[in-house]
Scaffold this motif. Structure first.
Motif, short mmCIF file in Angstrom:
data_model
loop_
_atom_site.label_atom_id
_atom_site.label_comp_id
_atom_site.label_asym_id
_atom_site.label_seq_id
_atom_site.Cartn_x
_atom_site.Cartn_y
_atom_site.Cartn_z
N CYS A 280 0.83 -1.21 0.00
CA CYS A 280 0.00 0.00 0.00
C CYS A 280 0.86 1.25 0.00
O CYS A 280 0.41 2.32 -0.37
N LYS B 239 2.11 2.94 2.54
CA LYS B 239 2.04 3.79 3.73
C LYS B 239 3.13 3.46 4.74
O LYS B 239 3.65 4.36 5.40
N CYS C 226 1.39 0.48 8.81
CA CYS C 226 0.01 0.62 8.31
C CYS C 226 -0.83 -0.49 8.94
O CYS C 226 -0.33 -1.33 9.68
#
Length: 154
Positions: free
Chosen positions: A38, A40, A48
């Protein structure tokens, strides 16, 4: 969010884990590189929800994957030195840096951007004030400010 994800071990040799965030959406988490698909985990330097799911299932402390910037010891160290009071404004020495002088010829006037709409007959508006009637008194040829009945009196 981490409790809503499902966990699956993907590759034990490379220590890469697969976390399902939905029926068909999955993300690969690598705890050694501190990365997740993702993005993050690597960007925020903080686990995350997918990485948190991984740490819960492999029984690791999620705080060990938090970057040192977010730890309390660094916060305390940042504010531990003594601050010198400035006093009044006259005690502040003037800056020696460059002086910025704005060129008034380079300033742009605030102009409404040109419309890119292709106009046709449906868009034609009668601009004649003779056909325009003000909404309250229904008299043609004036607006609210120039209305003899209610404009300047209200």
């Amino acid at each position: 969010m981490a409790t809503m994800h499902n966990f699956c071990t993907y590759n034990v040799e490379e220590i890469v884990f697969e976390v399902y965030a939905g029926w068909e959406i999955s993300y690969f988490v690598n705890p050694l590189e501190r990365s997740c698909q993702c993005g993050k985990f690597k960007a925020l330097k903080y686990p995350c929800s997918h990485a948190a799911t991984m740490t819960l299932h492999i029984r690791r402390n999620p705080h060990q994957y938090v970057d040192d910037v977010f730890k309390t010891t660094n916060l305390v160290n940042a504010y531990s030195f003594l601050w010198q009071p400035i006093g009044n404004e006259q005690a502040i020495s003037p800056s020696i840096g460059p002086v910025v002088i704005t060129d008034k010829n380079m300033l742009h006037a605030k102009v409404r951007p040109k419309s890119t709409k292709i106009r046709n007959k449906m868009d034609e508006v009668e601009t004649s004030q003779a056909h325009y009637k003000y909404g309250l008194c229904k008299q043609p040829g004036h607006n609210r400010m120039s209305c003899p009945v209610c404009g300047s009196n209200s």
